[in-house]
Design an enzyme around this catalytic site. Structure first.
Site, PDB file in Angstrom:
ATOM      1  N   ASP A  90     -12.336  35.702  87.523  1.00 34.94           N
ATOM      2  CA  ASP A  90     -12.703  36.402  89.048  1.00 34.94           C
ATOM      3  C   ASP A  90     -12.529  37.629  90.129  1.00 34.94           C
ATOM      4  O   ASP A  90     -12.837  38.266  91.271  1.00 34.94           O
ATOM      5  CB  ASP A  90     -12.956  35.204  89.924  1.00 34.94           C
ATOM      6  CG  ASP A  90     -13.823  33.922  89.732  1.00 34.94           C
ATOM      7  OD1 ASP A  90     -14.040  33.735  88.364  1.00 34.94           O
ATOM      8  OD2 ASP A  90     -14.767  33.599  90.517  1.00 34.94           O
ATOM      9  N   CYS A 203      -3.939  30.971  90.317  1.00 36.65           N
ATOM     10  CA  CYS A 203      -3.855  31.047  91.138  1.00 36.65           C
ATOM     11  C   CYS A 203      -3.411  30.160  92.570  1.00 36.65           C
ATOM     12  O   CYS A 203      -4.338  28.919  92.644  1.00 36.65           O
ATOM     13  CB  CYS A 203      -5.074  31.954  91.899  1.00 36.65           C
ATOM     14  SG  CYS A 203      -4.622  33.300  91.370  1.00 36.65           S
ATOM     15  N   SER A 480     -15.012  32.581  97.908  1.00 36.66           N
ATOM     16  CA  SER A 480     -14.008  32.246  97.004  1.00 36.66           C
ATOM     17  C   SER A 480     -13.573  30.825  97.546  1.00 36.66           C
ATOM     18  O   SER A 480     -13.818  30.785  98.357  1.00 36.66           O
ATOM     19  CB  SER A 480     -13.130  33.439  97.085  1.00 36.66           C
ATOM     20  OG  SER A 480     -12.347  33.026  96.277  1.00 36.66           O
TER      21      SER A 480
END
Length: 569
Positions: A90, A203, A480
């Protein structure tokens, strides 16, 4: 799929019936050409779906884990056969045409797994993935195929450290704003870029990737306690080894995915999502998994009803300073499940053969009560994710109260309308957005985007320009999991389908009431009717290829944005 005796070397039968007899001779010959032996081909044949790529940080360690899975399969008496699938990032797709492919990639991944599994008739599968759309796609494939399956994720990344504070890679986007305002130099900006992503893993924020890895565990599709093991840990490799062994046991015991992905398991996943304020994208993905398990459409109303009963017991980065390593140290998913056990359904089965209730009885309290709190004294009495309705979104839309500052829980302001993400970012970064505004980003839904891109840059630009505490953003696109502030997404119907979002004009008053669960356009219905008479949709150009097919067949965000044909839409 297995022969009556289960297959063994002594009697010469095969576990997998397509490898038996004269009709299986060519198949056996093809496998032998790659070094597989007769003895191996009599065992359970386990597919290892490896989404390794050195182009995606969360997947760069999956070859090492694949080797451990294969070892575990071998030790348990099976034979592992590896195939791959795509794994787009992404973060790398963000900000250009590529982001429009990211949600659509979920369907490609699920279909590619389905295709290979049905072509080769493997007995079971181990699914290795870490990132945003790959994990839900793999769970969708498991539900669709309904064969023995287990999920292994690659583990979260360790955080970056900058000026005594932990960050994930999104510090870079915020630093763009700091640099634009003259708060840091070009050299300092380069330093931030260099330290932002310190190693492999998903992440280290509670975005879609880690939310979905956790949800795989809550669903019972991953080993208990495994989803938050750090990417670089020895325990992560041990988890892969044991998952390989367990895959063979699932096949021998005849435990298929839909015995685990049940209404009870999905209920538990929804409760967990709400209790931890996970990514709003997880709603789309749970709807898709529910659909693939042939349980019908999972309505937003179900999430809405639960959101009034489930408090927020864990607030994680970016909603707080606690990142995924903090969450792991606090006990991770099992510790949260222990705290919310009263809201969960104990009869749901898991891949280790125990029910959720049995695992809860063995569960652990949090080791860091400041990270994971309790039902009695939660972080907030309100769930971390909520569903709003109103004249702007009669089918529902999604907001993340866990990431919303308290003073923005109710908000009213004038609309500033954009028909593209790029235009909104230009306006923000050039200083044209005033505090108190409601940014409206439309024609960004599953069909209008197309692909329902996430509005990452506008939210991060608002943060970088010091506006995230005084503005709101609403869209038919997605967000997000790294975003924080007042954002409302998944608005349905989307603008291109004639939703009211397409009728908003600059200056119209918009009201967002999270406690009241409403999203309203404060314009008289007669005015809206007049506007509707001359409304024309904005049709965005799309390259020839899969995205055009996705635009044609995608269902609304309120139904998970899955692909469906006319028979089951």
């Amino acid at each position: 799929m297995k022969s009556e005796c289960g297959g063994c070397a002594s009697c010469g039968t095969h576990f997998n019936p397509i490898l038996e007899g004269d009709s299986g001779a060519l198949k056996r010959a093809l496998y032998k050409s790659m070094g597989h032996t007769d003895e191996q081909l009599r065992r359970p044949v386990i597919a290892v779906v490896n989404s390794y790529t050195n182009a995606t940080a969360g997947h760069v360690n999956l070859n090492e884990l694949t080797a451990k899975v294969l070892q575990g399969i071998e030790e348990a008496g099976g034979v592992g056969m590896v195939f791959g699938t795509i794994a787009p990032c992404d973060g790398i797709a963000e900000g250009h045409l590529g982001m429009r492919y990211i949600l659509a990639a979920r369907e490609v991944i699920a279909a590619s797994i389905e295709t290979m599994m049905r072509a080769h008739r493997f007995d079971g599968m181990v699914l290795l993935g870490s990132c945003d759309k790959i994990v839900p796609a793999m769970l969708m494939a498991a539900a669709r195929l309904d064969i023995p399956a287990i999920m292994v994720n690659g583990g979260p990344m360790y955080p970056a450290e900058y000026k005594g504070k932990h960050w994930d890679g999104n510090i870079v986007t915020e630093a763009v704003g700091w640099k634009a305002r003259g708060e840091i130099t070009a050299a300092e900006f380069a330093h931030i870029e260099d330290i932002a992503e310190p190693g492999p893993g998903s992440c280290t924020m509670y975005g879609t990737a880690n939310t979905m890895c956790a949800i795989a565990e809550v669903l019972g599709m991953s080993l208990p306690g495994s989803s938050m093991l750090p990417a670089v840990s020895t325990a992560r490799r041990e988890c892969a080894l044991e998952s390989g062994r367990q895959a063979v046991r699932l096949v021998r015991d005849g435990v298929n995915a839909r015995q685990i992905i049940t209404p009870d398991a999905l209920h538990n996943a929804m409760v967990y999502l709400l209790a931890t304020g996970g990514s709003t994208n997880a709603i789309l993905h749970l709807q898709a998994i529910h659909y693939e398990a042939e349980l019908g459409h999972l309505p937003l109303a179900t999430f809405d009803a639960l959101s009034h009963r489930v408090p927020l017991v864990a607030s994680l980065y970016p909603a707080s300073e606690y990142d995924m390593i903090d969450f792991y140290e606090a006990g991770g998913v099992p510790a949260v499940e222990h705290e919310i056990a009263a809201l969960m359904r104990p009869n749901a089965l898991t891949v280790v053969g125990k029910t959720k209730g049995q695992l809860l009885a063995e569960g652990q309290r949090t080791r860091r009560p400041e990270v994971i709190q309790t039902l009695a004294i939660p972080v907030r009495n309100e769930a971390g994710v909520a569903v709003l309705h109103g004249n702007l979104s009669p089918l529902g839309c999604v907001v993340k109260p866990a990431a919303v500052p308290e003073h923005l829980m109710t908000f009213r302001g004038p609309a500033v309308v954009f028909n593209s993400e790029d235009d909104s970012v230009t306006a923000i970064m050039s200083g044209r957005i005033q505090p108190g505004s409601v940014l409206v980003l439309r024609y960004e839904g599953p069909k209008g985007g197309p692909g329902m891109p996430e509005m990452y840059r506008p939210m991060k630009s608002l943060e970088g320009m010091g506006l995230s505490d005084s503005c709101a953003l609403i869209t038919d696109g997605r967000f997000s999991g790294s975003n924080r502030g007042l954002f409302v997404g998944h608005i349905s119907p989307e603008a291109i389908d004639g939703g009211t979002l397409g009728l908003i004009e600059n200056g119209d008053e918009v009201s967002i009431d999270i406690p009241g669960r409403t999203l309203m356009l404060l314009v008289d219905e007669a005015v809206l009717s007049a506007r509707r008479a001359y409304w024309q949709p904005v049709n965005k150009a799309v390259p020839r290829g899969f995205l055009r097919l996705y635009r044609r067949w995608a269902l609304p965000a309120a139904q998970g944005a899955v692909l469906a044909d006319g028979e089951d839409a």
